[in-house]
Write an enzyme that holds these catalytic residues in place. Structure first.
Site, short mmCIF file in Angstrom:
data_model
loop_
_atom_site.label_atom_id
_atom_site.label_comp_id
_atom_site.label_asym_id
_atom_site.label_seq_id
_atom_site.Cartn_x
_atom_site.Cartn_y
_atom_site.Cartn_z
N CYS A 119 0.82 -1.22 0.00
CA CYS A 119 0.00 0.00 0.00
C CYS A 119 0.85 1.26 0.00
O CYS A 119 0.32 2.36 -0.18
CB CYS A 119 -0.91 0.02 1.22
SG CYS A 119 -2.01 -1.38 1.30
N HIS A 258 -2.60 7.09 4.44
CA HIS A 258 -3.12 5.91 3.76
C HIS A 258 -4.47 5.54 4.36
O HIS A 258 -4.65 5.56 5.58
CB HIS A 258 -2.13 4.75 3.91
CG HIS A 258 -2.67 3.45 3.39
ND1 HIS A 258 -3.26 3.34 2.16
CD2 HIS A 258 -2.74 2.22 3.94
CE1 HIS A 258 -3.66 2.09 1.97
NE2 HIS A 258 -3.35 1.39 3.05
N ASN A 288 -10.00 0.14 1.80
CA ASN A 288 -8.56 0.28 1.58
C ASN A 288 -8.25 -0.11 0.13
O ASN A 288 -8.34 -1.28 -0.23
CB ASN A 288 -7.83 -0.64 2.57
CG ASN A 288 -6.32 -0.60 2.42
OD1 ASN A 288 -5.80 -0.05 1.45
ND2 ASN A 288 -5.63 -1.17 3.37
N1 ACO Z 1 -17.14 -9.13 11.10
C1 ACO Z 1 -17.48 -9.55 12.35
N2 ACO Z 1 -16.56 -9.98 13.24
C2 ACO Z 1 -15.29 -10.01 12.84
C3 ACO Z 1 -14.88 -9.61 11.56
C4 ACO Z 1 -15.88 -9.16 10.68
N3 ACO Z 1 -15.60 -8.73 9.43
N4 ACO Z 1 -13.55 -9.75 11.46
C5 ACO Z 1 -13.13 -10.22 12.65
N5 ACO Z 1 -14.17 -10.38 13.47
C6 ACO Z 1 -14.17 -10.87 14.84
C7 ACO Z 1 -12.97 -11.68 15.19
O1 ACO Z 1 -13.13 -13.02 14.80
C8 ACO Z 1 -12.90 -11.52 16.69
O2 ACO Z 1 -13.81 -12.40 17.27
P1 ACO Z 1 -13.42 -13.18 18.64
O3 ACO Z 1 -13.23 -12.10 19.65
O4 ACO Z 1 -14.61 -14.03 18.87
O5 ACO Z 1 -12.15 -13.93 18.33
C9 ACO Z 1 -13.43 -10.11 16.92
O6 ACO Z 1 -14.13 -9.76 15.73
C10 ACO Z 1 -12.36 -9.09 17.19
O7 ACO Z 1 -11.31 -9.26 16.23
P2 ACO Z 1 -10.03 -8.38 16.26
O8 ACO Z 1 -9.11 -8.86 15.17
O9 ACO Z 1 -9.50 -8.27 17.64
O10 ACO Z 1 -10.64 -6.97 15.86
P3 ACO Z 1 -9.90 -5.59 15.79
O11 ACO Z 1 -10.58 -4.62 16.64
O12 ACO Z 1 -8.41 -5.77 15.94
O13 ACO Z 1 -10.15 -5.16 14.30
C11 ACO Z 1 -9.13 -5.12 12.14
C12 ACO Z 1 -9.72 -5.99 13.23
C13 ACO Z 1 -10.20 -4.17 11.64
C14 ACO Z 1 -8.66 -6.02 11.00
C15 ACO Z 1 -7.96 -4.32 12.74
O14 ACO Z 1 -7.05 -5.17 13.38
C16 ACO Z 1 -7.22 -3.57 11.68
O15 ACO Z 1 -7.74 -2.62 11.11
N6 ACO Z 1 -5.95 -3.93 11.42
C17 ACO Z 1 -5.17 -3.28 10.40
C18 ACO Z 1 -5.58 -3.88 9.10
C19 ACO Z 1 -5.12 -3.04 7.98
O16 ACO Z 1 -5.37 -1.86 7.97
N7 ACO Z 1 -4.47 -3.67 7.01
C20 ACO Z 1 -4.02 -3.07 5.87
C21 ACO Z 1 -3.00 -1.98 6.19
S1 ACO Z 1 -1.66 -2.05 5.21
C22 ACO Z 1 -2.25 -2.07 3.75
O17 ACO Z 1 -3.02 -1.19 3.47
C23 ACO Z 1 -1.92 -3.22 2.84
#
Ligand code: ACO
Length: 338
Positions: A119, A258, A288
């Site tokens: 990205c 970003h 994204n």
């Molecule tokens: N819908 C519903 N529930 C979900 C989903 C979904 N789409 N995805 C995950 N969950 C659940 C998980 O299974 C978990 O359940 P559990 O507690 O029973 O195990 C719960 O939600 C919490 O999951 P977390 O991973 O702890 O959620 P978090 O608050 O960390 O958010 C997220 C997840 C949005 C992916 C976050 O970690 C994030 O934004 N990370 C950065 C990702 C990113 O931006 N990547 C790209 C950047 S670099 C680039 O652009 C290539």
């Protein structure tokens, strides 16, 4: 890598963007996987994203964006010496999407290639275009950032599928008489590579029935680790480039981070001390879009009137690699090319 412009004035003189027509809402995703509009909006700020039609490849998104950028710069393809396409989803492994676009744009005099930095790709490509123009190797560079990430998402994996969208943006870079880039900071930490990657389809794990069955051609991500990395580098990279260019956060008029997740953007802006009205956010509409994210946000800032002549614009990307990159530019309005 860090450096500031040494009296050389090089700026963006044309800007264009393009997204696929099809809008996919969170509600639509919740009919395909176990997720909800509420979860996606609360955790990411995303409301909807664009998804390419089956027949649409990366070059189909880049071409209209490039044409718009050339038109705004008042030039045609024959006047371009360099085309760089930042992407992780090229039309095919080779030829490069850059070469495909060079042909479509009639840019017979241009060197053309693709660049892979996740990205962060657009920021890397802009810095490279800047360097080529500064060195006199190119008079005008067309830098494009775009991705069709929908093609490499596992649509049964709710932890990644809800985050991304498709789109592309393009800029023309050339010498100007006023304003322009003040500096760049780019970096990579390959030790974090496995936090965000596509394991199969390259020379280490070539495509096979097994890799397809195991869904190893799709994006795999450790969301929490990427979140921590992203919030850290958005702050450190911005601080580094500002210090290198002798500027402070208070000097920044427009902040373009970003567009991965509203929580990441808010966290970085708060740590940096950048007020909300200076931040450009479109992750709610596009998700994204990887390398398309920053040029799409630039186009939004131009459309809403924030890219005023002389405005100090701070752009920071981060992504797979793990990589990061910032650029600082004093915006140059059209008509001031040398
Ligand atoms: N819908 C519903 N529930 C979900 C989903 C979904 N789409 N995805 C995950 N969950 C659940 C998980 O299974 C978990 O359940 P559990 O507690 O029973 O195990 C719960 O939600 C919490 O999951 P977390 O991973 O702890 O959620 P978090 O608050 O960390 O958010 C997220 C997840 C949005 C992916 C976050 O970690 C994030 O934004 N990370 C950065 C990702 C990113 O931006 N990547 C790209 C950047 S670099 C680039 O652009 C290539």
């Amino acid at each position: 890598m860090i450096g500031s412009a040494d009296g050389v004035r090089i700026s963006i003189t044309g800007l264009g963007c393009h997204v696929p027509e099809r809008v996919v809402t969170n509600d639509e995703l919740s009919t395909m996987m176990d997720t909800s509009d509420e979860w996606i909006r609360e955790r990411t700020g995303i409301r909807e994203r664009r998804v390419a039609a089956p027949e649409e490849a990366l070059s189909d998104l880049c071409l209209p964006a490039a044409r718009q950028a050339l038109e705004e710069a008042g030039i045609d393809g024959t006047q371009i010496d360099l085309i760089i396409v930042a992407t992780v989803t090229p039309d095919m492994a080779f030829p490069s999407t850059g070469a495909i676009l060079a042909d479509q744009l009639g840019a017979a005099n241009a060197a053309a290639y693709d660049l892979s930095a996740g990205c962060t790709g657009f920021m890397y490509a802009v810095a490279q275009g800047y360097g080529m123009v500064a060195a006199g190797l190119a008079r005008r560079a067309l830098v494009i950032g775009g991705d069709v990430l929908s093609r490499i998402l596992d649509w049964s994996d709710r932890s990644t599928a809800v985050l991304f969208g498709d789109g592309a943006g393009a800029v023309v870079i050339e010498r100007v008489s006023e304003g322009g880039f003040l500096g760049f900071e780019l970096g990579a930490d390959g030790s974090g590579g496995s936090q965000l990657f596509v394991p199969a389809g390259g020379s280490r794990e070539p495509a096979s029935a097994e890799t397809v069955a195991e869904r190893r051609h799709y994006v795999q991500m450790n969301g929490r680790e990427v979140f921590k990395f992203a919030t850290r580098v958005l702050v450190s990279s911005a601080e580094n480039v500002l210090a290198e260019c002798g500027k402070t956060v208070d000097d920044v008029d427009v902040y373009i981070p970003h567009q991965a997740n509203v929580r990441i953007i808010d966290h970085a802006a708060e740590k940096l001390g950048i007020p909300k009205e200076k931040i450009v956010v479109n992750v709610d509409r596009y998700g994204n879009t990887s390398s398309g994210s920053i040029p799409l946000a630039l186009a939004d800032a131009q459309a809403d009137g924030r890219l005023q002549d002389g405005a100090l614009v701070l752009m920071t990307g981060m992504g797979a690699g793990l990589t990061w990159g910032s650029g600082l530019i004093e915006w140059t309005a059209n008509g001031r090319t040398q």
